[in-house]
Design a protein around this motif. Structure first.
Motif, PDB file in Angstrom:
ATOM      1  N   MET A 129       2.730  11.936  -9.935  1.00 28.58           N
ATOM      2  CA  MET A 129       2.107  13.268  -9.982  1.00 28.58           C
ATOM      3  C   MET A 129       3.181  14.356 -10.041  1.00 28.58           C
ATOM      4  N   ILE A 130       4.221  14.195  -9.234  1.00 26.38           N
ATOM      5  CA  ILE A 130       5.310  15.184  -9.190  1.00 26.38           C
ATOM      6  C   ILE A 130       6.041  15.214 -10.536  1.00 26.38           C
ATOM      7  N   ILE A 131       6.275  14.035 -11.095  1.00 30.78           N
ATOM      8  CA  ILE A 131       6.980  13.972 -12.388  1.00 30.78           C
ATOM      9  C   ILE A 131       6.137  14.635 -13.475  1.00 30.78           C
ATOM     10  N   THR A 132       4.846  14.348 -13.500  1.00 32.26           N
ATOM     11  CA  THR A 132       3.983  14.948 -14.531  1.00 32.26           C
ATOM     12  C   THR A 132       3.919  16.467 -14.377  1.00 32.26           C
ATOM     13  N   HIS A 133       4.037  16.952 -13.133  1.00 30.65           N
ATOM     14  CA  HIS A 133       4.071  18.407 -12.926  1.00 30.65           C
ATOM     15  C   HIS A 133       5.314  19.001 -13.571  1.00 30.65           C
ATOM     16  N   PHE A 134       6.464  18.390 -13.309  1.00 24.05           N
ATOM     17  CA  PHE A 134       7.708  18.974 -13.817  1.00 24.05           C
ATOM     18  C   PHE A 134       7.858  18.797 -15.327  1.00 24.05           C
ATOM     19  N   ILE A 135       7.191  17.789 -15.876  1.00 23.91           N
ATOM     20  CA  ILE A 135       7.198  17.645 -17.354  1.00 23.91           C
ATOM     21  C   ILE A 135       6.302  18.716 -17.967  1.00 23.91           C
ATOM     22  N   GLY A 136       5.240  19.063 -17.248  1.00 24.51           N
ATOM     23  CA  GLY A 136       4.320  20.084 -17.763  1.00 24.51           C
ATOM     24  C   GLY A 136       2.962  19.527 -18.140  1.00 24.51           C
ATOM     25  N   TRP A 137       2.785  18.199 -17.998  1.00 24.71           N
ATOM     26  CA  TRP A 137       1.503  17.598 -18.379  1.00 24.71           C
ATOM     27  C   TRP A 137       0.387  17.964 -17.415  1.00 24.71           C
ATOM     28  N   LEU A 138       0.751  18.328 -16.211  1.00 25.68           N
ATOM     29  CA  LEU A 138      -0.254  18.620 -15.187  1.00 25.68           C
ATOM     30  C   LEU A 138      -0.734  20.070 -15.236  1.00 25.68           C
ATOM     31  N   VAL A 178       0.851  -1.203   0.000  1.00 25.60           N
ATOM     32  CA  VAL A 178       0.000   0.000   0.000  1.00 25.60           C
ATOM     33  C   VAL A 178       0.882   1.246   0.000  1.00 25.60           C
ATOM     34  N   ALA A 179       1.893   1.256   0.881  1.00 24.34           N
ATOM     35  CA  ALA A 179       2.789   2.420   0.976  1.00 24.34           C
ATOM     36  C   ALA A 179       3.505   2.657  -0.348  1.00 24.34           C
ATOM     37  N   LEU A 180       3.947   1.576  -0.970  1.00 21.04           N
ATOM     38  CA  LEU A 180       4.645   1.702  -2.259  1.00 21.04           C
ATOM     39  C   LEU A 180       3.707   2.245  -3.326  1.00 21.04           C
ATOM     40  N   GLY A 181       2.489   1.732  -3.310  1.00 17.87           N
ATOM     41  CA  GLY A 181       1.494   2.168  -4.283  1.00 17.87           C
ATOM     42  C   GLY A 181       1.182   3.658  -4.159  1.00 17.87           C
ATOM     43  N   VAL A 182       0.930   4.088  -2.924  1.00 12.45           N
ATOM     44  CA  VAL A 182       0.604   5.499  -2.690  1.00 12.45           C
ATOM     45  C   VAL A 182       1.797   6.382  -3.057  1.00 12.45           C
ATOM     46  N   SER A 183       2.986   5.980  -2.616  1.00 10.74           N
ATOM     47  CA  SER A 183       4.201   6.766  -2.917  1.00 10.74           C
ATOM     48  C   SER A 183       4.417   6.862  -4.424  1.00 10.74           C
ATOM     49  N   SER A 184       4.147   5.776  -5.133  1.00  8.10           N
ATOM     50  CA  SER A 184       4.338   5.776  -6.601  1.00  8.10           C
ATOM     51  C   SER A 184       3.408   6.775  -7.258  1.00  8.10           C
ATOM     52  N   VAL A 185       2.155   6.815  -6.806  1.00 13.69           N
ATOM     53  CA  VAL A 185       1.194   7.754  -7.390  1.00 13.69           C
ATOM     54  C   VAL A 185       1.649   9.182  -7.123  1.00 13.69           C
ATOM     55  N   VAL A 186       2.114   9.444  -5.913  1.00 16.92           N
ATOM     56  CA  VAL A 186       2.581  10.793  -5.564  1.00 16.92           C
ATOM     57  C   VAL A 186       3.779  11.178  -6.431  1.00 16.92           C
ATOM     58  N   VAL A 187       4.716  10.261  -6.566  1.00 19.50           N
ATOM     59  CA  VAL A 187       5.921  10.540  -7.369  1.00 19.50           C
ATOM     60  C   VAL A 187       5.536  10.769  -8.835  1.00 19.50           C
ATOM     61  N   ALA A 215       1.488  26.869  -2.592  1.00 26.44           N
ATOM     62  CA  ALA A 215       2.602  26.785  -1.623  1.00 26.44           C
ATOM     63  C   ALA A 215       3.892  27.273  -2.251  1.00 26.44           C
ATOM     64  N   LEU A 216       4.734  27.875  -1.425  1.00 24.51           N
ATOM     65  CA  LEU A 216       6.027  28.385  -1.889  1.00 24.51           C
ATOM     66  C   LEU A 216       7.055  27.264  -2.031  1.00 24.51           C
ATOM     67  N   THR A 217       6.838  26.177  -1.308  1.00 20.11           N
ATOM     68  CA  THR A 217       7.798  25.071  -1.334  1.00 20.11           C
ATOM     69  C   THR A 217       7.795  24.386  -2.700  1.00 20.11           C
ATOM     70  N   PRO A 218       8.867  23.719  -3.054  1.00 21.44           N
ATOM     71  CA  PRO A 218       8.900  23.008  -4.338  1.00 21.44           C
ATOM     72  C   PRO A 218       7.730  22.040  -4.457  1.00 21.44           C
ATOM     73  N   PHE A 219       7.217  21.902  -5.678  1.00 21.02           N
ATOM     74  CA  PHE A 219       6.047  21.060  -5.891  1.00 21.02           C
ATOM     75  C   PHE A 219       6.333  19.639  -5.436  1.00 21.02           C
ATOM     76  N   GLY A 220       5.405  19.119  -4.639  1.00 22.75           N
ATOM     77  CA  GLY A 220       5.545  17.741  -4.203  1.00 22.75           C
ATOM     78  C   GLY A 220       5.814  17.599  -2.717  1.00 22.75           C
ATOM     79  N   ILE A 221       6.380  18.625  -2.093  1.00 18.98           N
ATOM     80  CA  ILE A 221       6.721  18.538  -0.664  1.00 18.98           C
ATOM     81  C   ILE A 221       5.440  18.399   0.162  1.00 18.98           C
ATOM     82  N   VAL A 222       4.508  19.330  -0.039  1.00 23.44           N
ATOM     83  CA  VAL A 222       3.243  19.318   0.712  1.00 23.44           C
ATOM     84  C   VAL A 222       2.434  18.072   0.337  1.00 23.44           C
ATOM     85  N   LEU A 223       2.409  17.750  -0.935  1.00 24.26           N
ATOM     86  CA  LEU A 223       1.631  16.601  -1.437  1.00 24.26           C
ATOM     87  C   LEU A 223       2.138  15.300  -0.827  1.00 24.26           C
ATOM     88  N   PHE A 224       3.445  15.104  -0.894  1.00 24.08           N
ATOM     89  CA  PHE A 224       4.056  13.883  -0.353  1.00 24.08           C
ATOM     90  C   PHE A 224       3.849  13.795   1.161  1.00 24.08           C
TER      91      PHE A 224
END
Lengths: 256, 175
Positions: free
Chosen positions: A18-27, A7-16, B71-80
């Motif tokens: 999401m973060i990757i898609t943000h930095f790519i620009g898809w989000l 469960v922890a791995l699954g949730v962490s993967s979804v969060v990661v 949030a001012l923090t880098p994206f993902g900090i608050v979310l994670f």
């Protein structure tokens, strides 16, 4: 039965992800969509907080009958509109005398982070704003710099924020150069002023122009107190800011 | 069936937007230190007790995504930090604070803020973000302490109102 590790791995993967898609620009379209839903509410709440603080300052001891309460609401709105009108005129006057390219923005919120003194404005990269652009109000009074620029909103780090640093010069006899730093959202101080230079209460402090992207001559504040240690090479000056950071409604961002 | 599911999703997303706006309302309208209350975790703790469901972890994901937008923090900090803290909180609820009581509400609220701020501070420290690095330790602890205190008080008040006016937490009925 799914294990906790899975469960922890699954949730962490979804969060990661999401973060990757943000930095790519898809989000970005999703972020813009949700900001467009939340921004109006945030702006209305912020304006209410500014109006409340202005009304409280101007009407202490007023009678609380119904008619007077209604008048107070109208008075608060009138004060807000007059203030915005005067602010816009001042900014227009200042910017018309310079060659800066600027973007006007409305303040729609304050810091979401528990630590940090910031404002949220309703203009972002789409309007040409980028990180570290100076933000001014009135007749060229610097209030801070852009700390984060998203597609349609930006976050302004105010001068009194702990992480704020601005290269400045004093309008004294020695034209002292130093660094203006914020202090826990409460104060602004100018550091690294050489010990041998004369600093007096009331001396004006402006931006020095030595920092990339920040033009010379933006007003920061005036010297309130000078602190010296006999052995140290530098002295410090505590500044009184030119602007009240709690009631800002309209700002201009100098983009070029 | 799919329309019903769509309405459920829209209801959850709309509810999350509303909670995020209420969180902002407390931030803007109330003076320090009252504005340090964490409405999001206050809501999550009570919703966890109400629904008894792990879906709250995904609700937390959505809520903290909305907060991340401002949030001012880098994206993902608050979310994670928020999502993982809620996951750990759910495990605590299921394995430690297993009853529905005022003590459980206080404990879960305190644990929520502790876990969230621990993860938040650790991840920011890893990236050496100035928002943490340039903040004195005791000043940081002070801010978190106010947040914990008012979140607990808020959660207890809301739980009390829910306990008084609904049957969901009535021990006689649960038995």
């Amino acid at each position: 039965m799914i294990s906790k590790r899975t469960v922890a791995l699954g949730v962490s993967s979804v969060v990661v992800l999401m973060i990757i898609t943000h930095f790519i620009g898809w989000l970005t379209p999703v972020e813009v969509f949700f900001r467009s839903l939340i921004n109006p509410a945030s702006g209305a709440l912020y304006r209410t907080s500014v109006a409340l603080s202005r009304t409280a300052a101007g009407s202490q001891g007023a009678d609380c009958s119904e008619a007077v309460a209604s008048c107070l609401v109208d008075k608060a709105e009138l004060i807000r509109l007059r203030g915005e009108n005067a602010e816009l005129r001042a900014q227009l006057r200042f910017l018309s005398q310079t060659s800066y390219t600027s973007v006007g923005a409305e303040v729609i919120g304050r810091n979401i982070d528990p630590i940090g003194t910031t404002l949220i404005i309703n203009r972002g990269m789409k309007a040409g704003i980028s990180k570290n652009n100076p933000v001014i109000v009135g007749d060229g009074h610097l209030i801070g710099k852009i700390a984060r620029a998203d597609e349609d909103t930006s976050i302004v780090r105010l001068l009194n924020d702990n992480a704020s640093r601005v290269a400045a010069t004093m309008q004294n006899r020695d034209k002292s150069i130093g660094l203006v730093e914020g202090g826990y959202g409460l104060s602004i101080r100018m550091n690294f002023i050489p010990q041998n230079e004369v600093v007096n209460q009331g001396d004006a402090v402006i931006t020095s122009g030595l920092e990339e992207g920040i033009p010379r001559g933006l007003v920061i504040g005036t010297v309130e107190v000078v602190e010296k240690t006999p052995q140290g090479p530098f002295q410090e000056a505590i500044l009184t800011p030119a602007i009240d950071f709690d009631n800002l409604a309209l700002v201009s961002v100098i983009t070029h | 069936m799919s329309m019903r599911y769509l309405f459920q999703v829209l209801k959850v997303v709309g509810g999350c937007i509303l909670v995020a706006i209420i969180h902002m309302a407390f931030l803007y309208l109330f003076p320090y230190p009252l504005n340090k209350i964490n409405v999001i975790f206050m809501f999550l703790v009570l919703a966890m007790l109400w629904t008894d469901s792990g879906i709250m972890v995904w609700v937390s994901f959505l809520l903290h995504f909305f907060i991340e937008l401002y949030a001012l923090t880098p994206f993902g900090i608050v979310l994670f930090s928020g999502t993982i803290a809620t996951l750990m909180l759910f495990w605590l609820y299921r394995n430690v604070f297993i009853n529905r009581s005022f003590v459980a509400v206080v404990s879960l609220s305190a644990a929520a803020i502790l876990l969230y701020r621990l993860l938040y501070t650790l991840t920011l420290s890893i990236f050496a973000h100035p928002i943490i690095v340039q903040q004195p330790f005791f000043s940081l602890i002070g801010v978190y302490a106010w947040e914990m205190l008012f979140t607990i008080i808020g959660a207890v008040i809301l739980y009390g109102i829910t306990y008084r006016f609904t049957r969901r937490f009535d021990v006689k009925i649960i038995r």
